[in-house]
Design a protein around this motif. Structure first.
Motif, mmCIF file in Angstrom:
data_model
loop_
_atom_site.group_PDB
_atom_site.id
_atom_site.type_symbol
_atom_site.label_atom_id
_atom_site.label_comp_id
_atom_site.label_asym_id
_atom_site.label_seq_id
_atom_site.Cartn_x
_atom_site.Cartn_y
_atom_site.Cartn_z
ATOM 1 N N PRO A 87 -35.737 23.021 9.708
ATOM 2 C CA PRO A 87 -34.894 22.705 8.552
ATOM 3 C C PRO A 87 -34.152 21.377 8.692
ATOM 4 O O PRO A 87 -33.832 20.740 7.693
ATOM 5 N N ALA A 88 -33.860 20.933 9.903
ATOM 6 C CA ALA A 88 -33.147 19.674 10.093
ATOM 7 C C ALA A 88 -34.122 18.515 9.915
ATOM 8 O O ALA A 88 -35.088 18.395 10.652
ATOM 9 N N ILE A 89 -33.839 17.669 8.920
ATOM 10 C CA ILE A 89 -34.762 16.580 8.599
ATOM 11 C C ILE A 89 -34.042 15.249 8.739
ATOM 12 O O ILE A 89 -32.952 15.057 8.192
ATOM 13 N N SER A 90 -34.648 14.325 9.459
ATOM 14 C CA SER A 90 -34.080 12.981 9.569
ATOM 15 C C SER A 90 -34.528 12.159 8.364
ATOM 16 O O SER A 90 -35.357 12.590 7.555
ATOM 17 N N ILE A 91 -33.989 10.966 8.263
ATOM 18 C CA ILE A 91 -34.350 10.080 7.148
ATOM 19 C C ILE A 91 -35.829 9.710 7.224
ATOM 20 O O ILE A 91 -36.513 9.681 6.206
ATOM 21 N N LEU A 92 -36.317 9.463 8.431
ATOM 22 C CA LEU A 92 -37.724 9.111 8.613
ATOM 23 C C LEU A 92 -38.625 10.275 8.215
ATOM 24 O O LEU A 92 -39.625 10.088 7.509
ATOM 25 N N GLN A 93 -38.270 11.474 8.643
ATOM 26 C CA GLN A 93 -39.062 12.641 8.284
ATOM 27 C C GLN A 93 -39.045 12.885 6.779
ATOM 28 O O GLN A 93 -40.063 13.264 6.197
ATOM 29 N N ALA A 94 -37.916 12.645 6.151
ATOM 30 C CA ALA A 94 -37.814 12.844 4.702
ATOM 31 C C ALA A 94 -38.712 11.867 3.952
ATOM 32 O O ALA A 94 -39.386 12.236 2.982
ATOM 33 N N SER A 95 -38.756 10.612 4.414
ATOM 34 C CA SER A 95 -39.614 9.629 3.739
ATOM 35 C C SER A 95 -41.090 9.945 3.968
ATOM 36 O O SER A 95 -41.915 9.782 3.064
ATOM 37 N N ILE A 96 -41.431 10.432 5.157
ATOM 38 C CA ILE A 96 -42.820 10.815 5.430
ATOM 39 C C ILE A 96 -43.205 12.020 4.581
ATOM 40 O O ILE A 96 -44.305 12.081 4.024
ATOM 41 N N ARG A 97 -42.282 12.989 4.458
ATOM 42 C CA ARG A 97 -42.542 14.156 3.590
ATOM 43 C C ARG A 97 -42.803 13.708 2.146
ATOM 44 O O ARG A 97 -43.713 14.204 1.490
ATOM 45 N N ARG A 98 -41.982 12.761 1.685
ATOM 46 C CA ARG A 98 -42.151 12.265 0.307
ATOM 47 C C ARG A 98 -43.517 11.603 0.129
ATOM 48 O O ARG A 98 -44.204 11.822 -0.879
ATOM 49 N N LEU A 99 -43.951 10.806 1.133
ATOM 50 C CA LEU A 99 -45.266 10.164 1.055
ATOM 51 C C LEU A 99 -46.392 11.201 1.030
ATOM 52 O O LEU A 99 -47.362 11.061 0.272
#
Length: 139
Positions: free
Chosen positions: A93-105
């Motif tokens: 559940p803990a998402i970093s900014i980098l992980q969030a942008s990769i998820r969005r891609l």
């Protein structure tokens, strides 16, 4: 020296002697295979497995169901791949900014793929509908 190959070869002095003695050189006609013109019929018939088969009659509903099943399976596979990639990138559940942008891609890529599949499904269904009415070309 009396091998079959040596009897075929003539020394240069014999060839020159024949020319000086007035012997004419005879032309040797070499038969070459005819090359086909690109627009000509083939010289040999093609095997049946290389020929285009004739039209197959099938009901419009059957073809429509095949198209729907194929593209629904494709969409399902895209959604499953998206789900698996998202689990690989950010399993917790803990998402970093980098992980969030990769998820969005990842989400954008697979949503675009699903959209492409939906458009292809609609295009094929339209082709079946037009073919049912005898329309084979749009000009």
């Amino acid at each position: 020296m009396n091998t079959p190959d040596s009897s075929k070869k003539r020394p240069m002095s014999q060839i020159a002697g024949r020319k000086e003695a007035g012997c004419e050189d005879t032309k040797i006609d070499v038969k070459r295979p005819k090359l086909e013109r690109p627009d000509a019929e083939p010289m040999f018939l093609r095997p049946p497995f290389r020929q285009t088969p004739g039209p197959i009659t099938a009901s419009q509903n059957y073809i429509r169901n095949l198209i729907l099943e194929r593209w629904e399976a494709e969409v399902k596979a895209c959604k499953q791949a998206k789900k698996l990639q998202l689990l690989e990138v950010a399993p917790g559940p803990a998402i970093s900014i980098l992980q969030a942008s990769i998820r969005r891609l990842i989400v954008e890529r697979w949503d675009a793929e699903v959209k492409r599949c939906e458009e292809a499904k609609r295009a094929q269904l339209l082709e079946v509908l037009l073919a049912a009415h005898g329309i084979s070309k749009l000009t």
